[in-house]
Design a protein around this motif. Structure first.
Motif, PDB file in Angstrom:
ATOM      1  N   SER A   1      -7.953  -6.350  18.145  1.00 19.47           N
ATOM      2  CA  SER A   1      -7.751  -5.552  16.929  1.00 19.47           C
ATOM      3  C   SER A   1      -7.513  -6.400  15.687  1.00 19.47           C
ATOM      4  CB  SER A   1      -6.548  -4.615  17.118  1.00 19.47           C
ATOM      5  OG  SER A   1      -6.728  -3.768  18.219  1.00 19.47           O
TER       6      SER A   1
ATOM      7  N   LYS B   1     -13.953  -2.702  13.114  1.00 20.73           N
ATOM      8  CA  LYS B   1     -13.203  -2.624  14.365  1.00 20.73           C
ATOM      9  C   LYS B   1     -12.031  -3.609  14.398  1.00 20.73           C
ATOM     10  CE  LYS B   1     -13.663  -3.812  19.222  1.00 20.73           C
ATOM     11  NZ  LYS B   1     -14.532  -4.426  20.240  1.00 20.73           N
ATOM     12  N   VAL B   2     -12.229  -4.761  13.789  1.00 22.94           N
ATOM     13  CA  VAL B   2     -11.219  -5.821  13.814  1.00 22.94           C
ATOM     14  C   VAL B   2     -10.802  -6.164  12.387  1.00 22.94           C
ATOM     15  CG1 VAL B   2     -10.710  -8.191  14.506  1.00 22.94           C
ATOM     16  CG2 VAL B   2     -12.197  -6.779  15.936  1.00 22.94           C
TER      17      VAL B   2
END
Length: 551
Positions: free
Chosen positions: A502, A531-532
């Motif tokens: 994450s 997403k990250v």
């Protein structure tokens, strides 16, 4: 039999010799990443005992010599090689305890005790290293002790066996064989053992590498002057250098005059110049008289300093050092924390997370056991967690546990991100055991990437590396080389990121500008998508362009 004064001189010679040859040992390192090289660490560890040994009288026992050496080396141990070396010498302290003199059996048993302690201190001993060399020497010592009472013969066989095993280390470690070198730690040990043998055979104590004649002259002058540092019978310390004139008088006449107007007179002369140091209330007269012998040179210029003011300033400096240094304190809370780190931003992160004392150190800067011990003692807690944050500092930290007056737990953090993760996992409401387990689990889940440069040409782990190339480390292991820092960072992060990742944290170092770091952050965010999340921190750390944490 070996008496105390002989053993003292032999140990001093071993320490001086490894200091003289530390670069020779450093050059055997095959690991391309900049680090606290083996020869330097062993030299600094051994050198910690020199001053203490020189204070011992000729009537000293071998027990006292071994004890003093072991204590100094334990506190001065740096890096894994330094800790192993200190443990070998601690064996001498145990094996020679209570002995006025040492015979073959005593030495053989002492060496065996030291080697056993060194092996036990390493979680996963690797053969083909200093451990293997020391073990071979200890086995040979036991064998020879059964057939001779001559300690010189015994030590000669110890050295021969150690060197023989050293030559076999490339056959045990492929990385050494490929590089065409022997193990650096083993070489350092052989150098120390050989220096000890030379003294046992009647040789003189080794001396530090020769200085140039000009340096030697300066040192002679400084040494003579230092004798008077504490004497303040007159106000002004006056120093100057005079270029002799053709008709210059005998410098002894200048000395005689200066002694009538002051004290602490030092006059050193050669064919061309006269160096003068004097304490006087009349510096003008001291300078005026010098003109009868020649002319003052421009560099360095004559110096006149008020020693009373100097003394007052020195007292203030000492007081400040006492106030800012590591001062032992009484425990006031249940848990405290010591972390090893380098770089203003990294140090601040640990402080913000609750670390009581940050010991400055890390890659290329391995702190001594004593540095870590002082930090522990100055942490006001009953239990102190220590975060080494570097694999080459863990052993030194573990040695401090035995010396501390409070409970100490060394968490085996090998990187800065692991140390940060451990601190984030600490829970004040939990007890010691629960926190130790929780913090350990937390740092073990963290993936760490590091971007640095090759300190030397090397063939390492299948990579042909040239000095200056960019190196990418995946959890401490060399992953690949690159020419461009940003390309290396992006490529490494892609390898570290997993499906459940994450966060990516980029900690940029002292050699990276904020602008360049922000550009990399943007580039990496675009590559990873939403997403990250990519975060940026100014760590200011040396050696590593980027330290990367993936969670």
């Amino acid at each position: 039999m070996i008496n105390g004064s002989l053993l003292r001189d032999a140990f001093i010679s071993g320490a001086v010799t490894i200091a003289n040859k530390k670069r020779e040992v450093d050059e055997l390192n095959v690991y391309p990443v900049p680090d606290g090289d083996t020869g330097t660490n062993m030299s600094m560890t051994m050198s910690a005992a020199i001053a203490e040994l020189k204070r011992l009288s000729d009537n000293v026992t071998v027990s006292e010599v071994a004890s003093v050496t072991a204590s100094a080396l334990l506190r001065g141990a740096r890096g894994n090689s330094g800790v192993i070396l200190s443990l070998i010498f601690r064996g001498f302290a145990k094996g020679l305890a209570g002995c006025e003199e040492a015979g073959c059996d005593d030495i053989a048993n002492a060496l065996e005790l030291g080697v056993d302690a060194a092996y036990k201190a390493v979680m996963k001993p690797t053969e083909g290293t200093i451990l293997t060399v020391s073990k071979a020497a200890a086995i040979k010592a036991q064998e020879i002790a059964n057939s001779t009472n001559d300690t010189t013969v015994l030590w000669q066989e110890i050295c021969a066996e150690a060197n023989s095993m050293l030559q076999k280390t490339p056959d045990m470690l492929p990385v050494l064989k490929k590089a065409g070198v022997v193990d650096a730690g083993g070489q350092g040990l052989v150098i120390i053992f050989d220096a000890i043998l030379d003294v046992l055979k009647g040789g003189a104590i080794a001396v530090s590498e020769e200085k140039s004649s000009s340096e030697a002259s300066k040192e002679q002058f400084r040494t003579a002057v230092s004798e008077y540092d504490e004497e303040i019978n007159f106000t002004y310390c006056t120093e100057y250098i005079v270029q002799k004139s053709d008709e210059s008088s005998d410098p002894s006449k200048l000395r005689a005059y200066l002694e009538t107007i002051g004290d602490c007179v030092v006059v050193v002369d050669d064919d061309d110049i006269i160096k003068v140091h004097v304490h006087t209330d009349n510096p003008g007269l001291a300078i005026q008289k010098a003109l009868e012998f020649g002319v003052f040179i421009n560099d360095p210029k004559p110096k006149i300093e008020n020693m009373k003011i100097q003394h007052e300033n020195k007292v203030k400096e000492v007081k400040t050092a006492d106030e800012t240094g590591y001062i032992p304190v009484e425990p006031e809370k249940n848990f405290g924390f010591v972390a090893v780190a380098a770089g203003h931003g990294v140090e601040s992160m640990f402080t913000d997370l609750g670390v009581d004392v940050v010991v400055r150190g890390g890659q290329t800067m391995n702190p001594a056991t004593d540095d870590i011990l002082k930090a522990i003692q100055s942490t006001p807690a009953h239990t102190v967690f220590v975060l080494p944050n570097n694999k080459n500092i863990i052993m030194a930290a573990e040695q401090a546990v035995k010396l501390a007056d409070r409970k100490v737990c060394v968490l085996q953090t090998r990187t800065i991100p692991q140390g940060i993760a451990a601190m984030l996992a600490f829970d004040e409401s939990l007890d010691f055991a629960e926190n130790r387990i929780g913090m350990t689990k937390a740092f073990e889940k963290v993936s760490t990437g590091q971007i640095t440069f090759a300190a030397r040409d090397s063939d390492y782990e299948g990579h042909s590396i040239k000095q200056g190339e960019i190196l990418a480390l995946d959890n401490g292991k060399l992953s690949f080389t690159e020419k461009d820092i940003n390309k290396a960072a992006v490529k490494l992060v892609k390898r570290l990121v997993k499906n459940d990742s994450s966060y990516v944290t980029l900690i940029y170092g002292a050699d990276v500008t904020e602008e360049k770091a922000e550009k990399l952050q943007q580039l990496m965010q675009s590559k990873l998508g939403d997403k990250v999340e990519v975060m940026l921190i100014n760590g200011g750390q040396p050696v590593y362009y980027y330290i990367i944490s993936v969670e």
